[in-house]
Design a protein around this motif. Structure first.
Motif, short mmCIF file in Angstrom:
data_model
loop_
_atom_site.label_atom_id
_atom_site.label_comp_id
_atom_site.label_asym_id
_atom_site.label_seq_id
_atom_site.Cartn_x
_atom_site.Cartn_y
_atom_site.Cartn_z
N ARG A 61 -12.13 -1.17 -35.82
CA ARG A 61 -12.09 0.26 -35.11
C ARG A 61 -13.16 0.58 -34.19
O ARG A 61 -14.11 -0.08 -34.29
CB ARG A 61 -12.33 1.23 -36.69
N GLY A 62 -12.89 1.42 -33.51
CA GLY A 62 -14.01 2.02 -32.55
C GLY A 62 -15.07 2.98 -33.25
O GLY A 62 -14.71 3.55 -33.95
N HIS A 63 -16.07 2.58 -32.78
CA HIS A 63 -17.28 3.44 -33.15
C HIS A 63 -17.52 4.56 -32.71
O HIS A 63 -17.40 4.92 -31.47
CB HIS A 63 -18.60 2.53 -33.24
N GLU A 64 -18.15 5.58 -33.38
CA GLU A 64 -18.38 6.88 -32.86
C GLU A 64 -19.74 6.88 -31.89
O GLU A 64 -20.69 6.28 -32.51
CB GLU A 64 -18.68 8.21 -33.75
N ARG A 65 -19.77 7.26 -30.67
CA ARG A 65 -20.85 7.13 -29.72
C ARG A 65 -21.12 8.60 -29.49
O ARG A 65 -20.18 9.38 -28.99
CB ARG A 65 -20.76 6.23 -28.69
N SER A 71 -19.42 13.92 -27.90
CA SER A 71 -19.11 12.67 -28.79
C SER A 71 -17.82 11.89 -28.72
O SER A 71 -16.77 12.68 -28.15
CB SER A 71 -19.41 12.75 -30.13
N TYR A 73 -15.43 7.92 -29.04
CA TYR A 73 -15.28 6.76 -29.69
C TYR A 73 -15.06 5.50 -28.68
O TYR A 73 -14.40 5.87 -27.61
CB TYR A 73 -14.13 6.54 -30.67
N THR A 74 -15.67 4.56 -29.15
CA THR A 74 -15.54 3.23 -28.40
C THR A 74 -14.21 2.57 -28.82
O THR A 74 -13.46 2.90 -29.66
CB THR A 74 -16.62 2.19 -28.72
N SER A 76 -10.87 0.51 -29.80
CA SER A 76 -10.86 -0.56 -30.93
C SER A 76 -10.20 -1.66 -30.27
O SER A 76 -9.73 -1.76 -29.03
CB SER A 76 -9.57 0.06 -31.94
#
Length: 98
Positions: A61-65, A71, A73-74, A76
């Motif tokens: 999964r994409g990480h929250e940045r 904000s 997500y990166t 996936s």
């Protein structure tokens, strides 16, 4: 029809993936829509002399940045751990890393 270079995007070099080299386990970032059979054929085509025993895939999964107040997500992506047979030739690219 996808080529082998479209399926295998890049190798993953981490401490955990390097520990798997002793057991002939190699880790790659692969196309999200590739299945295990396509991944196995692509590895055997890109690295001649290798024989794939099994393929494990993981959807990451994409990480929250955050960037200040914003904000997002990166992207996936998909990871494949490829196990080679005992009599298979090693992949030289990973051997240079050790």
């Amino acid at each position: 029809m996808k080529t082998a270079q479209d399926i295998i995007l890049k190798p993953i070099i981490t401490e955990e993936s390097m520990a798997g080299l002793m057991m002939k386990k190699y880790t790659f970032k692969v196309a999200k829509d590739a299945n295990k059979i396509e991944i196995a054929k692509a590895v055997e085509e890109v690295f001649p002399g290798t024989k794939v025993k099994k393929v494990n895939t993981i959807n990451v999964r994409g990480h929250e940045r955050r960037q200040g107040a914003n904000s997002g997500y990166t992207p996936s992506w998909k990871k494949a751990i490829v196990t080679l047979t005992e009599d298979s030739k090693d992949i030289e690219f990973f051997n240079d890393m050790m």
